[in-house]
Write a protein that holds these residues in place. Structure first.
Motif, short mmCIF file in Angstrom:
data_model
loop_
_atom_site.label_atom_id
_atom_site.label_comp_id
_atom_site.label_asym_id
_atom_site.label_seq_id
_atom_site.Cartn_x
_atom_site.Cartn_y
_atom_site.Cartn_z
N ASP A 99 39.82 -81.33 35.61
CA ASP A 99 40.32 -81.22 34.23
C ASP A 99 39.51 -82.02 33.22
N GLU A 100 39.16 -83.27 33.55
CA GLU A 100 38.44 -84.10 32.57
C GLU A 100 37.05 -83.54 32.29
N VAL A 101 36.45 -82.94 33.30
CA VAL A 101 35.13 -82.33 33.11
C VAL A 101 35.25 -81.09 32.22
N MET A 102 36.23 -80.25 32.52
CA MET A 102 36.38 -79.01 31.77
C MET A 102 36.79 -79.26 30.32
N HIS A 103 37.53 -80.33 30.10
CA HIS A 103 37.92 -80.67 28.72
C HIS A 103 36.68 -80.99 27.89
N THR A 104 35.77 -81.78 28.46
CA THR A 104 34.52 -82.10 27.76
C THR A 104 33.63 -80.88 27.65
N ALA A 105 33.62 -80.05 28.69
CA ALA A 105 32.78 -78.85 28.68
C ALA A 105 33.18 -77.88 27.57
N GLY A 163 27.55 -89.40 34.11
CA GLY A 163 28.99 -89.33 34.31
C GLY A 163 29.59 -87.98 33.95
N VAL A 164 30.77 -88.01 33.38
CA VAL A 164 31.49 -86.80 33.02
C VAL A 164 30.70 -85.98 32.00
N TYR A 198 26.82 -79.02 33.13
CA TYR A 198 26.82 -78.04 34.22
C TYR A 198 27.94 -77.02 33.99
N ALA A 199 29.16 -77.52 33.73
CA ALA A 199 30.33 -76.66 33.63
C ALA A 199 30.29 -75.75 32.41
#
Length: 299
Positions: free
Chosen positions: A100-106, A183-184, A190-191
């Motif tokens: 979730d934290e990755v996709m939020h930034t993505a 990091g994230v 990538y995401a």
């Protein structure tokens, strides 16, 4: 036992280990510079690699390509083997995931109206940036629904890209150079992307190609050591000749136009990384090797 990995540390550690009588001296070659060098520089590099091997009791090539270069160029005649499928680091599949934290930034990076090609690495000539920019400019001229993100630092004092490439990067709004990310923030790039592109001239075993696969991206890579072992052509990506902007353009165009093929390769990407380069597996291969060589020494 002493175990070294980088070229300078390897030469010094193996010599020091031999001089001081350390029984087990292991060196891992994570990449070789001499295959893409010439003249006096090539001879010097081959000589230092030969001396490292001469002082080592055990040699680990990070991949089959590195192994072949060591043997075929007479750097060593000692028995050498790749541990597992290669790679010294392994991939933490929990960390490299679309959590979730990755996709939020993505979501803040992603452009749903643009097909995004991603490069991560040093923005230098040796990484194939000139060919990448040339291929993308040609693609962009007829497909403005594309963009290229470059994640990494310029090294103008070491290996600068061409003036034409630099002007193209600075002048095109859809070639986006974002500098170094960690990091994230790095995972989010990538995401937020559709295809990873890595046209490097030489590598040992490129971790970014592994990371891209873990994040579910198909990759376009050059036909070099490491990359050709991570990518199975047509399964989780495409392999193109090194230093060939034309072939790179064709592969990028195919990724853009063939949705079904791209999605099939993307669907295979994470599974292939998980079954070959998962971090615990890579570490276990090294632990088993340590036990084997130390047991042999004691006997």
């Amino acid at each position: 036992m002493v175990h070294s990995m980088t070229p300078k540390a390897g030469l010094l550690c193996m010599m020091a280990g031999k001089l001081t009588g350390v029984p087990v001296r292991i060196h891992t070659f994570t990449g070789l510079v001499f295959p893409t060098s010439s003249g006096l520089k090539r001879r010097i590099l081959m000589g230092t690699d030969w001396l490292t091997c001469a002082c080592a009791t055990h040699i680990i090539p990070e991949g089959e390509g590195v192994k072949a270069d060591l043997l075929n160029n007479g750097i060593t005649r000692k028995p050498i083997k790749v541990l597992g499928y290669g790679n010294v680091k392994g991939c933490d599949m929990d960390y490299f995931s679309r959590r979730d934290e990755v996709m939020h930034t993505a979501e803040q990076i992603k452009d749903k109206d643009k097909f995004t090609f991603l490069f991560i690495g040093r923005v230098v000539k040796d990484k194939g940036i000139n060919e990448l920019i040339s291929a993308f400019e040609r693609l962009y001229s007829s497909h403005s629904n594309t963009r290229l993100i470059l994640v990494g630092l310029y090294e103008d004092d070491v290996d600068p890209i061409s003036e034409e490439s630099r002007k193209a990067i600075d002048g095109c709004e859809d070639i986006i150079a974002v500098g170094k990310k960690t990091g994230v923030d790095l995972l989010a790039y990538y995401a937020a992307s559709d295809c990873f592109v890595f046209p490097s001239y030489r590598e040992g075993f490129p971790n970014t190609v592994i990371e891209a696969g873990a994040m579910g991206l198909p990759s376009i890579v050059s036909d070099i050591n490491g990359a050709r072992e991570i990518i199975i052509n047509g399964e989780n990506g495409v392999i193109v000749p090194s230093k060939d902007a034309e072939a790179l353009y064709d592969a990028m165009l195919s990724m853009l136009q063939n949705d079904a093929e791209r999605e099939r390769m993307a669907g295979n990407a994470r599974h292939l990384i998980e079954t070959r380069y998962e971090q615990r597996f890579v570490r276990q291969c090294l632990y088993a090797f340590y036990k084997e060589v130390l047991s042999t020494e004691k006997n």
